[in-house]
Enzyme design. Structure first.
Site, PDB file in Angstrom:
ATOM      1  N   GLY A 284       0.816  -1.215   0.000  1.00 47.30           N
ATOM      2  CA  GLY A 284       0.000   0.000   0.000  1.00 47.30           C
ATOM      3  C   GLY A 284       0.842   1.254   0.000  1.00 47.30           C
ATOM      4  CD  GLU A 285       0.252   5.032   4.358  1.00 43.32           C
ATOM      5  OE1 GLU A 285       0.433   6.220   4.061  1.00 43.32           O
ATOM      6  OE2 GLU A 285      -0.276   4.662   5.417  1.00 43.32           O
TER       7      GLU A 285
ATOM      8  N   GLY B 270       4.770   1.132  -0.363  1.00 43.47           N
ATOM      9  CA  GLY B 270       5.516   0.681  -1.533  1.00 43.47           C
ATOM     10  C   GLY B 270       5.397  -0.791  -1.835  1.00 43.47           C
TER      11      GLY B 270
ATOM     12  CG  ASP C 123      -6.904  -4.866  -9.303  1.00 44.12           C
ATOM     13  OD1 ASP C 123      -6.441  -5.979  -9.030  1.00 44.12           O
ATOM     14  OD2 ASP C 123      -7.933  -4.403  -8.789  1.00 44.12           O
TER      15      ASP C 123
END
Ligand code: AMP
Length: 308
Positions: A207-208, A210, A238
């Protein structure tokens, strides 16, 4: 340039984030993957299914991005796959509120004849038997088969999932899913375990924070671009996968070194996806915007240290 086959859901999503709520909008793994891969002008086909309730304008959007949708079946008397999710305040975690499989329940994928020789196959999130069904239809083993999945399929079809995982070269999976799949907390240990299940390359999306790319004892890390505003993370995973697959298809190079660039492209494209609700941001994305952000990525990660 290589041909790319993408299988995954084409869906209706209803999304709730701390910034607002949508009714049924365009979504689905194959939709996001296709929109993302279309940034590389590759010859890509989507394999999926929708119901008679799916608006023509959504299909037109996909063809407008030069995606071949002859492998998207329309079941006139069926309903399109529907998913609804609600994000927590941190925007990194979400609850699935509804998953209605609808036409997906009896879906037999058909790869268009002219794409059976595609070198790159992107098995997007969908029932693992459908993913395997697509691999089985290819004329030969593709140069690179990439698989994305989620906890939903681990919960209801783990054996089928393990069977298809055996047959792919790359898996892209998020950190929680990697932990669920392997029972290991450490992502390094989890990646090593996933290697033994089949895939030579393991991409773990955080996610945030990386993404990590593992291959034997090599590890590459790409941060996520720190963004001022994250509006809706739906489809980021996706979009990452679509950027990764699209770049590999464009370059035709499946080496670890080139996969590093594919990860950077995936992260860059995903950073746009989260800026607006649903597919909105990806629909209007330009080459100049992508290049500018790639430069920001380079600036973010470059440093020059002298080892003494
Ligand atoms: P992501 O945020 O990258 O995990 O992907 C979100 C997209 O996945 C949404 O557009 C959904 O339509 C789709 N989706 C949600 N659940 C499933 C599922 N069980 N199988 C396939 N696609 C799904």
């Amino acid at each position: 340039m290589s041909k790319l086959v993408v299988v995954g859901t084409v869906a209706f999503d209803a999304i709730e984030t701390p910034f607002g709520k949508t009714d049924k909008i365009l979504g689905g793994a194959a939709t996001y993957i296709g929109l993302s891969a279309s940034n590389f002008n590759v010859d890509a086909a989507l394999v999926s299914v929708v119901g008679g309730d799916f608006p023509q304008e959504h299909l037109d959007l996909l063809t407008g991005k030069n995606l071949d949708i002859s492998g998207v079946e329309i079941v006139e008397d069926g309903k399109t796959f529907f998913w609804s999710g609600k994000y927590h305040n941190d925007m990194n975690s979400r609850d699935t509120l509804v998953t209605e499989l609808n036409v997906l329940e009896h879906f037999n994928p058909v790869v268009p004849e002219s794409y059976k020789d595609a070198e790159i196959v992107m098995l997007g999130n969908l029932h693992p038997l459908v993913q395997q069904g697509v691999l089985d239809q290819m004329n030969a083993k593709p140069k690179l088969a990439i698989l994305d999945t989620m906890n939903f399929w681990m919960d209801i079809a783990l054996d089928d999932l393990l069977n298809v995982i055996k047959n792919v070269d790359v898996i892209t999976i998020n950190d929680e899913e990697a932990r669920q799949l392997t029972g290991e907390y450490s992502l390094v240990v989890a990646a090593r375990k996933i290697h033994t299940m089949g895939p030579k390359y393991v991409v773990i999306k955080k996610g945030e924070h990386g993404a990590l790319l593992f291959h034997d004892d090599n590890v590459f890390y790409a941060p996520a671009l720190p963004l001022e505003e994250v509006f809706d993370p739906t489809g980021a995973g996706d979009t990452f996968a679509g950027g990764f697959a699209g770049y590999i298809a464009k370059t035709g190079d499946t080496s670890f070194e080139n996969m590093k660039n594919a990860v950077i492209y995936g992260s860059t494209l995903a950073s746009f996806c989260v800026e607006k609700f649903g597919t909105e941001r990806m629909e209007s994305l330009t080459r100049e915007e992508v290049n500018k952000r790639l430069q920001q990525f380079k600036d973010l990660t470059q440093f020059d240290i002298k080892l003494t």
